[in-house]
Every structure is written in structure tokens, then in C-alpha cells.
Design a protein around this motif. Structure first.
Motif, PDB file in Angstrom:
ATOM      1  N   ARG A 208     -15.447  45.150  30.424  1.00  0.00           N
ATOM      2  CA  ARG A 208     -14.863  45.998  29.543  1.00  0.00           C
ATOM      3  C   ARG A 208     -13.213  45.649  29.370  1.00  0.00           C
ATOM      4  O   ARG A 208     -12.647  45.879  28.148  1.00  0.00           O
ATOM      5  CB  ARG A 208     -14.797  47.493  29.668  1.00  0.00           C
ATOM      6  CG  ARG A 208     -16.141  48.178  29.643  1.00  0.00           C
ATOM      7  CD  ARG A 208     -16.252  49.399  29.346  1.00  0.00           C
ATOM      8  NE  ARG A 208     -15.829  49.907  27.831  1.00  0.00           N
ATOM      9  CZ  ARG A 208     -15.741  50.882  27.568  1.00  0.00           C
ATOM     10  NH1 ARG A 208     -15.973  52.018  28.035  1.00  0.00           N
ATOM     11  NH2 ARG A 208     -15.203  50.866  26.111  1.00  0.00           N
ATOM     12  N   VAL A 209     -12.456  45.197  30.114  1.00  0.00           N
ATOM     13  CA  VAL A 209     -11.139  44.458  30.087  1.00  0.00           C
ATOM     14  C   VAL A 209     -11.215  43.145  29.936  1.00  0.00           C
ATOM     15  O   VAL A 209      -9.949  42.423  29.610  1.00  0.00           O
ATOM     16  CB  VAL A 209     -10.422  44.895  31.369  1.00  0.00           C
ATOM     17  CG1 VAL A 209     -10.284  46.472  31.135  1.00  0.00           C
ATOM     18  CG2 VAL A 209     -10.774  44.267  32.511  1.00  0.00           C
TER      19      VAL A 209
ATOM     20  N   ARG B 253     -17.190  42.683  26.556  1.00  0.00           N
ATOM     21  CA  ARG B 253     -16.599  44.144  26.069  1.00  0.00           C
ATOM     22  C   ARG B 253     -17.487  44.918  25.610  1.00  0.00           C
ATOM     23  O   ARG B 253     -17.867  46.065  25.892  1.00  0.00           O
ATOM     24  CB  ARG B 253     -15.447  44.018  25.562  1.00  0.00           C
ATOM     25  CG  ARG B 253     -14.263  43.211  25.960  1.00  0.00           C
ATOM     26  CD  ARG B 253     -12.950  43.606  25.444  1.00  0.00           C
ATOM     27  NE  ARG B 253     -12.737  43.403  23.958  1.00  0.00           N
ATOM     28  CZ  ARG B 253     -12.378  42.202  23.673  1.00  0.00           C
ATOM     29  NH1 ARG B 253     -12.040  41.321  24.495  1.00  0.00           N
ATOM     30  NH2 ARG B 253     -12.431  41.824  22.395  1.00  0.00           N
TER      31      ARG B 253
ATOM     32  N   GLU C 236     -15.623  53.540  33.970  1.00  0.00           N
ATOM     33  CA  GLU C 236     -14.456  54.135  33.193  1.00  0.00           C
ATOM     34  C   GLU C 236     -13.384  54.602  34.435  1.00  0.00           C
ATOM     35  O   GLU C 236     -12.094  54.374  33.925  1.00  0.00           O
ATOM     36  CB  GLU C 236     -15.346  55.516  32.717  1.00  0.00           C
ATOM     37  CG  GLU C 236     -15.824  55.151  31.460  1.00  0.00           C
ATOM     38  CD  GLU C 236     -15.235  54.320  30.349  1.00  0.00           C
ATOM     39  OE1 GLU C 236     -14.568  54.752  29.409  1.00  0.00           O
ATOM     40  OE2 GLU C 236     -15.374  53.057  30.428  1.00  0.00           O
TER      41      GLU C 236
ATOM     42  N   ARG D 267     -11.696  51.318  35.026  1.00  0.00           N
ATOM     43  CA  ARG D 267     -11.144  50.781  33.758  1.00  0.00           C
ATOM     44  C   ARG D 267      -9.762  51.731  33.468  1.00  0.00           C
ATOM     45  O   ARG D 267      -8.796  51.230  33.272  1.00  0.00           O
ATOM     46  CB  ARG D 267     -12.019  51.027  32.386  1.00  0.00           C
ATOM     47  CG  ARG D 267     -11.101  50.303  31.207  1.00  0.00           C
ATOM     48  CD  ARG D 267     -12.396  50.127  30.257  1.00  0.00           C
ATOM     49  NE  ARG D 267     -12.625  51.365  29.661  1.00  0.00           N
ATOM     50  CZ  ARG D 267     -12.291  51.956  28.637  1.00  0.00           C
ATOM     51  NH1 ARG D 267     -11.313  51.418  27.670  1.00  0.00           N
ATOM     52  NH2 ARG D 267     -12.667  53.146  27.914  1.00  0.00           N
ATOM     53  N   GLY D 268      -9.851  52.892  33.930  1.00  0.00           N
ATOM     54  CA  GLY D 268      -8.464  53.717  33.665  1.00  0.00           C
ATOM     55  C   GLY D 268      -7.520  53.349  34.741  1.00  0.00           C
ATOM     56  O   GLY D 268      -6.324  53.493  34.437  1.00  0.00           O
TER      57      GLY D 268
ATOM     58  N   ILE E 257      -7.034  50.466  35.767  1.00  0.00           N
ATOM     59  CA  ILE E 257      -6.409  49.373  35.553  1.00  0.00           C
ATOM     60  C   ILE E 257      -5.538  49.363  34.159  1.00  0.00           C
ATOM     61  O   ILE E 257      -4.406  48.700  34.322  1.00  0.00           O
ATOM     62  CB  ILE E 257      -7.947  48.069  34.998  1.00  0.00           C
ATOM     63  CG1 ILE E 257      -8.439  47.755  36.074  1.00  0.00           C
ATOM     64  CG2 ILE E 257      -7.216  46.986  34.198  1.00  0.00           C
ATOM     65  CD1 ILE E 257      -9.816  46.851  35.926  1.00  0.00           C
ATOM     66  N   ASN E 258      -5.904  50.109  33.329  1.00  0.00           N
ATOM     67  CA  ASN E 258      -5.139  50.307  32.179  1.00  0.00           C
ATOM     68  C   ASN E 258      -3.823  51.167  32.724  1.00  0.00           C
ATOM     69  O   ASN E 258      -2.975  51.158  32.048  1.00  0.00           O
ATOM     70  CB  ASN E 258      -5.645  51.349  31.143  1.00  0.00           C
ATOM     71  CG  ASN E 258      -6.874  50.383  30.468  1.00  0.00           C
ATOM     72  OD1 ASN E 258      -6.976  49.148  30.383  1.00  0.00           O
ATOM     73  ND2 ASN E 258      -7.810  51.409  30.005  1.00  0.00           N
ATOM     74  N   ALA E 259      -3.864  51.722  33.864  1.00  0.00           N
ATOM     75  CA  ALA E 259      -2.584  52.432  34.386  1.00  0.00           C
ATOM     76  C   ALA E 259      -1.552  51.564  34.733  1.00  0.00           C
ATOM     77  O   ALA E 259      -0.410  51.938  34.971  1.00  0.00           O
ATOM     78  CB  ALA E 259      -2.954  53.364  35.427  1.00  0.00           C
TER      79      ALA E 259
ATOM     80  N   VAL F 273       1.498  46.612  31.497  1.00  0.00           N
ATOM     81  CA  VAL F 273       1.236  45.565  31.060  1.00  0.00           C
ATOM     82  C   VAL F 273       2.028  44.459  31.507  1.00  0.00           C
ATOM     83  O   VAL F 273       1.507  43.254  31.525  1.00  0.00           O
ATOM     84  CB  VAL F 273       1.371  45.893  29.337  1.00  0.00           C
ATOM     85  CG1 VAL F 273       0.973  44.480  28.664  1.00  0.00           C
ATOM     86  CG2 VAL F 273       0.451  47.044  28.975  1.00  0.00           C
TER      87      VAL F 273
ATOM     88  N   ALA G 156      -3.716  49.630  40.961  1.00  0.00           N
ATOM     89  CA  ALA G 156      -4.797  50.405  40.406  1.00  0.00           C
ATOM     90  C   ALA G 156      -5.258  51.018  41.161  1.00  0.00           C
ATOM     91  O   ALA G 156      -5.858  52.350  40.886  1.00  0.00           O
ATOM     92  CB  ALA G 156      -5.444  49.461  39.503  1.00  0.00           C
TER      93      ALA G 156
END
Length: 215
Positions: free
Chosen positions: A40-41, A48, A101, A104-105, A107-109, A112, A137
Motif C-alpha cells: 500500500r505504500v 497499491r 492499516e 500503514r498508519g 509508517i505514515n506517522a 516524511v 513506526a
């Protein structure tokens, strides 16, 4: 309470099966869910899309429906699995969508800038995930993953509907024999509560240790 004490070995056998289902289902979900989160990332669009489709389908399908389709539908196309294996596979497939999820959450935290710095240093996508993104993460993933573990433990009771001889199934059998539903299901419920509390406590300890290492 006599019915409980007279059949304690029978109930403990069901509890062991419940624990085995929980551990195997969660372990499988952890592996598959992490792989889905990577998809997904990923910078590859088909990966994706495939990950997103899997998550949307499985998150919106009741676990019981998946169990029934797996146990009673696959034999129609020539595929058969033992009941225990079927339940463990379905629980892993189902929970993997939620693990995806959660990962992924996490990783997104991660800021960048860390990923950009890794790319500037020449890291590949896989190296960036492994060495730069996933370690920090992980701290934010612990509590969501604990909640998923508890969900898997409680969801294992649905395996009784397809004939797996776990705790709920054996409680139902004893109830049919003794008509002591209140006592039996209170004891069974207390056992599931204990599993959930132990899982939550272990997750809290792990989260504190990871936070301590990060300081």
C-alpha cells in the motif's frame, strides 16, 4: 459450579484450542498484513491497488461469512482443509486487513523528511523501510496491534459455528448436556476477558519498553 469443576479438563482443552487459534491467526495476520502494508505504500501503482482492494473487501466482510464460505464453499471446487486449519487461515486472512492499516498508519506517522533523507543517501525502498521507517513506526503500531490481537482472540469463538472444538464450542456442548447456560457462559466469558486483559497488559509493557529505548 459443579458442572464446571466436573468438566474442567474438557474446558481447558477447549481453551488450549482457542489459544492456538489466536496465536496462529494473529501470527499469520501479522505477516500478511505487513506485506499488504508494504504494497500500500509501494511506489508501484498495481501493488497499491491490490493492497487497497484486499483491505476494503476483507474489512467489510463478516468473519463468520468468511468462515462459512471457506469451510463449506471450497469443497465445492475440490479444496478441503481440516476445520482447525480452516479457522486459523480465515482468522489470519480477516485480521490481516486490519494489521495492514495499523502498519500503514505507523509508517505514515514517520516524518516524511526521514524517508527523503534515506533516499538522498541512496537507500532503496526496501532498505528505507527496514532501516529508517519501520523502527520508529513500530512504537505507534503497538497499541493498534494489541487491539487486533484481542479482536482475534474474541473472534476465535466464531469457529464454534463451523464445528471447531474450541472454548465456546465446548461450552455449548456442556450447556446442552447440563442446561447450565448462565454458569457456563459466565465462566467462558471470564476466560475471554482474562485473555484480553493479559494481551492488553503485555502490549502496554512492550509499548513502554519501546518508548524507553527511543529516548
Amino acid at each position: 459450579m459443579d458442572v464446571v469443576f466436573d468438566n474442567i479438563g474438557y474446558l481447558l482443552g477447549g481453551l488450549l484450542t482457542t489459544l492456538e487459534l489466536t496465536v496462529l491467526g494473529f501470527a499469520g495476520a501479522l505477516v500478511l498484513g505487513t506485506a499488504l502494508a508494504v504494497c500500500r505504500v509501494s511506489p508501484v501503482p498495481p501493488l497499491r491497488v491490490a493492497g487497497a482492494v484486499y483491505v476494503e473487501v476483507l474489512r467489510n466482510m463478516p468473519l463468520l461469512s468468511l468462515l462459512v464460505l471457506f469451510v463449506f464453499g471450497l469443497p465445492d471446487v475440490g479444496l478441503t482443509f481440516p476445520l482447525f486449519a480452516s479457522a486459523a487461515i480465515c482468522m489470519a486472512l480477516f485480521a490481516a486487513a486490519f494489521v495492514c492499516e495499523a502498519v500503514r498508519g505507523g509508517i505514515n506517522a514517520v516524518p516524511v523528511g526521514q524517508a527523503e533523507a534515506a533516499r538522498a543517501l541512496g537507500f532503496t525502498f526496501t532498505q528505507s523501510l527496514r532501516h529508517v521507517i519501520l523502527p520508529p513506526a513500530l512504537r505507534t503500531m503497538v497499541q493498534p496491534l494489541v487491539n487486533i490481537f484481542i479482536g482475534v482472540a474474541l473472534g476465535s469463538s466464531l469457529a464454534a459455528a463451523v464445528g471447531v472444538s474450541e472454548l465456546t464450542n465446548r461450552t455449548q456442548v456442556l450447556n446442552l448436556q447440563s442446561a447450565e447456560a448462565v454458569v457456563l457462559f459466565l465462566v467462558s466469558g471470564a476466560i475471554y476477558l482474562a485473555i484480553a486483559l493479559l494481551g492488553g497488559t503485555a502490549g502496554g509493557v512492550l509499548e513502554r519498553r519501546l518508548s524507553g529505548r527511543a529516548r
